[in-house]
Design an enzyme around this catalytic site. Structure first.
Site, mmCIF file in Angstrom:
data_model
loop_
_atom_site.group_PDB
_atom_site.id
_atom_site.type_symbol
_atom_site.label_atom_id
_atom_site.label_comp_id
_atom_site.label_asym_id
_atom_site.label_seq_id
_atom_site.Cartn_x
_atom_site.Cartn_y
_atom_site.Cartn_z
ATOM 1 N N GLU A 38 0.745 -1.328 0.045
ATOM 2 C CA GLU A 38 0.144 0.052 -0.128
ATOM 3 C C GLU A 38 1.052 1.298 0.093
ATOM 4 O O GLU A 38 1.589 1.288 0.668
ATOM 5 C CB GLU A 38 -0.961 0.055 1.185
ATOM 6 C CG GLU A 38 -2.000 1.416 1.323
ATOM 7 C CD GLU A 38 -2.643 1.411 0.130
ATOM 8 O OE1 GLU A 38 -3.314 0.509 -0.468
ATOM 9 O OE2 GLU A 38 -2.797 2.575 -0.212
ATOM 10 N N THR A 82 -5.710 1.803 -5.302
ATOM 11 C CA THR A 82 -5.527 -0.047 -5.192
ATOM 12 C C THR A 82 -6.050 -0.884 -6.193
ATOM 13 O O THR A 82 -5.595 -1.596 -6.792
ATOM 14 C CB THR A 82 -5.958 -0.457 -3.923
ATOM 15 O OG1 THR A 82 -5.103 0.477 -2.800
ATOM 16 C CG2 THR A 82 -5.248 -1.713 -3.487
ATOM 17 N N ASP A 256 1.529 -0.170 -4.853
ATOM 18 C CA ASP A 256 0.223 -0.060 -5.595
ATOM 19 C C ASP A 256 0.159 1.259 -6.486
ATOM 20 O O ASP A 256 -0.563 1.302 -7.388
ATOM 21 C CB ASP A 256 -0.824 -0.540 -4.964
ATOM 22 C CG ASP A 256 -1.307 0.584 -3.682
ATOM 23 O OD1 ASP A 256 -0.387 1.302 -3.126
ATOM 24 O OD2 ASP A 256 -2.439 0.576 -3.164
ATOM 25 N N HIS A 257 0.606 2.331 -5.645
ATOM 26 C CA HIS A 257 0.448 3.836 -6.223
ATOM 27 C C HIS A 257 1.123 4.712 -5.272
ATOM 28 O O HIS A 257 1.802 4.283 -4.362
ATOM 29 C CB HIS A 257 -0.900 4.082 -6.257
ATOM 30 C CG HIS A 257 -1.852 4.009 -5.087
ATOM 31 N ND1 HIS A 257 -1.687 4.825 -4.096
ATOM 32 C CD2 HIS A 257 -2.684 3.105 -4.691
ATOM 33 C CE1 HIS A 257 -2.513 4.417 -3.029
ATOM 34 N NE2 HIS A 257 -3.015 3.331 -3.284
HETATM 35 C C1 GP9 Z 1 -8.831 -0.537 0.967
HETATM 36 C C2 GP9 Z 1 -7.610 -0.310 0.023
HETATM 37 C C3 GP9 Z 1 -6.974 1.076 0.104
HETATM 38 O O1 GP9 Z 1 -9.445 -1.674 0.869
HETATM 39 O O2 GP9 Z 1 -7.630 -0.734 -1.078
HETATM 40 O O3 GP9 Z 1 -7.668 1.747 -0.947
HETATM 41 P P1 GP9 Z 1 -7.010 3.075 -1.627
HETATM 42 O O4 GP9 Z 1 -7.493 4.071 -1.092
HETATM 43 O O5 GP9 Z 1 -5.509 3.085 -1.760
HETATM 44 O O6 GP9 Z 1 -7.418 2.833 -3.193
HETATM 45 MN MN MN Z 2 -3.809 1.702 -2.275
#
Ligand code: GP9
Ligand code: MN
Length: 419
Positions: A38, A82, A256-257
């Site tokens: 994350e 995500t 992820d980003h």
């Molecule tokens: C929560 C996770 C975080 O389920 O996917 O989401 P994001 O805000 O990073 O898209």
């Molecule tokens: Mn995320």
């Protein structure tokens, strides 16, 4: 009627990279463990903050004999964050420009990585300790043919085990590995972490380093939550070894980003000790990619310029599965034919020599503005590629594509699709 697909197919076939001979099948039949890290950007890796090491375990991985580390790897997500990274990973298609594809096109036909692994005898599962319907995952995972979604109900969240957005990553890693130990093998288990998420809050006992000292509390705390994430990744490796799953698995992990938006440029300029130009902003979209293959001795730092769109073919090829007939925009990062061309969802792009951002062309190595002619030929190609991908999604065009033989359905006749 699906006829648009002919042009898209031609484009994809003419840009396709063959599998890498060296890496094809290197992890054939092994379990695939994928970790979505994350909000992890590349800048904390092998870096320090006020003298403190931020990612000690992942730093070791960058020098590990069984790990390939990609420092020039970029996220390509849009509004879906995500979920967009999941979409890129599974499909090697670009996410949408104006919405989150997980919400708007969850009923489409896709030929996901999960589906392909399922067709080849894998059990496929995503683990994420959040509500099933969050980001519409429960619906989308059905279209992606993910066998099992271990959501919040599959985890025991004891006292002190949650912070910020939910379950802490360390207990999450522990319990995810216990869950894997129960899965039929070979399995594909994708883990989505949560703790290193804006606004980056932690309990005192999970702060292993101090805060940074800028005007941005977000940036100041980010280093601490990244340090916590690093600890959780080490726990993952330890638990896999303890449960006897390590040797027979490969572990692919990527950011992820971004975690730090442009609202924090002042703090980032202080930390990086340089002005945040459009070039720097684009370079800050680098996220780490680790490919860990136990016992392989294949470890090295791979400088290839690549993006999340490349993950699907790269991973499938390592598992010994061909993708030459697949409708995908990325290429095998290990292939000699892999094109260094990373397109961001907003049309910015990176090539071997250039970064195109803020309508300016930069030298990728030096960050100096350079002759616009160097970027010019790629500007249209970037937009075309985004358009092609978008047309597949908005027209649900994979309905017209036979994944077995790579044929488009003649006369736009819709083939039978099992739903
Ligand atoms: C929560 C996770 C975080 O389920 O996917 O989401 P994001 O805000 O990073 O898209
Ligand atoms: Mn995320």
């Amino acid at each position: 009627d699906g006829s648009e697909l002919v042009e898209v197919n031609n484009y994809i076939r003419s840009n396709q990279a063959d599998a890498s001979e060296e890496m094809f099948g290197v992890a054939k039949g092994k379990n695939l463990i994928v970790v979505s890290l994350e909000s992890l950007q590349t800048f904390p890796i092998n870096n320090k903050m006020n003298g403190q090491t931020i990612t000690p375990f992942m730093n070791e991985l960058t020098r590990d004999e069984d790990t390939v580390y990609f420092p020039n790897f970029y996220h390509q997500t849009g509004l879906g964050k995500t979920s967009d990274s999941e979409f890129l990973f599974e499909n090697s298609l670009y996410p949408l420009s104006g919405s989150a594809v997980f919400f708007t096109h969850s009923g489409n036909t896709f030929h996901s990585l999960a589906e392909k692994l399922g067709d080849n005898g894998y059990h496929t599962a995503v683990q994420h300790p959040n509500t099933k319907s969050f980001w519409n995952r429960d619906m989308m995972y059905e279209s992606l043919k993910i066998d099992e979604f271990l959501d919040i109900n599959s985890f025991e969240i004891g006292e002190g085990d949650a912070v910020n957005w939910g379950m802490k990553d360390i207990p999450f890693m522990e319990q995810s590995v216990s869950n894997m130990a129960e899965m039929p093998q070979p399995f594909y288990s994708r883990l989505i972490t949560l703790t290193n998420h804006h606004p980056f809050f932690l309990d005192e006992e999970d702060k292993f380093i101090g805060e940074y000292d800028s005007v941005s509390g977000t940036v100041n705390r980010y280093f601490q939550t990244v340090r916590y994430m690093d600890e959780s990744v080490e726990v993952l490796f330890e638990e896999l070894k303890a449960k006897g799953l390590y040797e027979n698995s490969i572990i692919v992990m990527y950011g992820d980003h971004y975690g730090i938006s442009e609202n924090h440029n002042e703090a980032m300029a202080q930390y990086l000790e340089k002005e945040i130009s459009p070039y720097e902003t684009a370079q800050l979209q680098r996220v780490p990619l680790f490919v860990h293959i136990p016992g392989s001795g294949k470890g090295h730092v791979n400088e290839e310029v690549g993006g999340q769109i490349d993950l699907r073919p790269t991973v499938l090829h390592m598992l010994g599965l061909e993708t030459a007939k697949d409708m995908q925009f990325g290429g095998d990062l290990f292939s000699e034919e892999h094109e260094e061309f990373v397109v961001f969802r907003d049309g910015r792009f990176i090539t071997e020599n250039n970064v195109y951002a803020g309508n300016l062309c930069y030298d990728r190595e030096t960050g100096e503005e350079t002759d616009a002619a160097e970027c010019e030929p790629y500007i249209d190609q970037a937009l075309m590629e985004l358009d092609y991908s978008e047309s597949i999604i908005t027209g649900d065009l994979l309905r017209f594509y036979n994944k077995e033989d790579g044929q488009l359905q003649p006369n736009g006749e819709i083939m039978e699709i099992e739903k």
